[in-house]
Scaffold this active site. Structure first.
Site, short mmCIF file in Angstrom:
data_model
loop_
_atom_site.label_atom_id
_atom_site.label_comp_id
_atom_site.label_asym_id
_atom_site.label_seq_id
_atom_site.Cartn_x
_atom_site.Cartn_y
_atom_site.Cartn_z
N HIS A 239 -27.36 -3.73 -20.10
CA HIS A 239 -26.63 -3.74 -18.83
C HIS A 239 -27.41 -4.47 -17.72
O HIS A 239 -26.95 -5.48 -17.18
CB HIS A 239 -26.39 -2.31 -18.34
CG HIS A 239 -25.57 -1.44 -19.22
ND1 HIS A 239 -24.23 -1.64 -19.42
CD2 HIS A 239 -25.89 -0.32 -19.91
CE1 HIS A 239 -23.76 -0.67 -20.20
NE2 HIS A 239 -24.75 0.13 -20.52
C1 BDR Z 1 -25.78 1.47 -15.66
O1 BDR Z 1 -26.02 2.87 -15.53
C2 BDR Z 1 -27.38 3.16 -15.78
O2 BDR Z 1 -27.46 4.20 -16.71
C3 BDR Z 1 -28.00 1.90 -16.34
O3 BDR Z 1 -29.34 1.77 -15.90
C4 BDR Z 1 -27.13 0.79 -15.81
O4 BDR Z 1 -27.57 0.35 -14.54
C5 BDR Z 1 -24.84 1.22 -16.84
O5 BDR Z 1 -23.62 1.85 -16.62
#
Ligand code: BDR
Ligand code: CA
Length: 305
Positions: A239
């Site tokens: 992500h």
């Molecule tokens: C996002 O949520 C967090 O858990 C991760 O670091 C990322 O930024 C993904 O949905």
């Protein structure tokens, strides 16, 4: 060279994104700002300082907001990123301290000093960015781009059926950002769910860059176990690294220009939906050349040896 500030709630994939930015030759990392999300803001500041020190960076870390704009304070759930944020590796007290300036003040000052050049990459809830927008009427036009990891257009959510976690944890702040008139680019689940990292990839990182790649591998076990429980992915999603890579390589992504607003209704809170008013369209990333993004990530991590 892209002048960049990363706003972060470290977090395993946040650590991956920050190490990537430390290695990338086309990024000038001007600082980090911390935010609650995966962990509390105090832990996020501590973890950000730890990453800066591990990577040998000499950059400021500014501590961010402890609570959402409107929603009541919440306790992070820790089941995705572990009790301290980095999987099951124990917390370490960093040597350094956060600067004596809040995240929002630091963001506003840097946007003024680097007017028209600064790219802000939020990879956690958008509270600090909303505070900066509300504090300084010129912030939205001083920044060149806000390239955020968050939201979902056609993919559905990852924390509720409708919402992605970063937007869900402070939907009011996200709405301030999408309505601000700034150039906003949304790197959401539509693309990040297509870029995956497996246990074999983390083993490669540890082999090519034993210290920092090894640290990522140590963090990854817990995170990969969480992804197994989700059941639909072979590995974990890149992500936050995807958002940082989009700052310098937007050509690997397909964007649709859509005016986005954020639902603050209880049932659908945090959903990123078509706006019902006139506002500047967001560049919503809907497709990605995942192989190129992944290869770029692995190449740069290898350079941290
Ligand atoms: C996002 O949520 C967090 O858990 C991760 O670091 C990322 O930024 C993904 O949905
Ligand atoms: Ca994050």
């Amino acid at each position: 060279m892209t002048k960049l500030i990363i706003d972060t709630d470290p977090g395993v994939d946040d650590a991956m994104a920050i190490f990537y930015a430390a290695a990338a030759p086309d990024i000038e990392l001007l600082g980090l700002t911390s935010i609650f999300g995966n962990v509390t803001v105090e832990m996020a500041t501590r973890n950000a300082l730890r990453l800066v020190e591990a990577a040998g960076l000499d950059i400021p870390v500014a501590a961010g907001a402890p609570t959402p704009l409107v929603l009541p304070p919440f306790t992070p759930s820790f089941h995705v990123h572990g009790d301290e944020g980095f999987g099951d590796i124990p917390a370490v007290t960093p040597k350094g301290k956060a600067i004596d300036e809040s995240a929002a003040d630091f963001l506003c000052r840097m946007a003024r000093e680097h007017k028209g050049e600064l790219v802000v990459c939020p990879i956690g809830p958008l509270t600090n960015i909303a505070h900066a927008i509300q504090q300084d009427p010129e912030f939205a036009t001083n920044v060149k781009r806000i390239v955020l990891m968050g939201g979902s257009y056609r993919e559905g959510g990852n924390i509720t059926p409708h919402a992605e976690a970063n937007i869900y944890h402070d939907p009011h702040a996200a709405e301030v950002v999408f309505a601000s008139g700034a150039r906003v680019e949304m790197v959401g689940l539509d693309v990040t769910h297509r870029i995956l990292c497996t246990a074999e990839d983390f083993a490669e990182m540890a082999a090519t860059a034993p210290k920092l790649g090894g640290m990522l591998q140590d963090m990854s076990h817990f995170y990969l176990e969480f992804y197994k429980t989700v059941g639909k992915f072979d590995g974990c999603s890149l992500h936050d690294p995807a958002a940082v890579i989009a700052c310098t390589h937007p050509e690997w992504f397909t964007a649709e220009n859509v005016a986005i607003q954020v639902s603050c209704e209880e049932e659908t809170s945090g959903a990123t939906i078509d706006a019902t008013d006139e506002r500047r369209p967001t560049a919503v990333y809907v497709a990605v050349e995942a192989d190129k993004v992944k290869a770029r990530f692995m190449e740069q991590i290898a350079k941290l040896a």
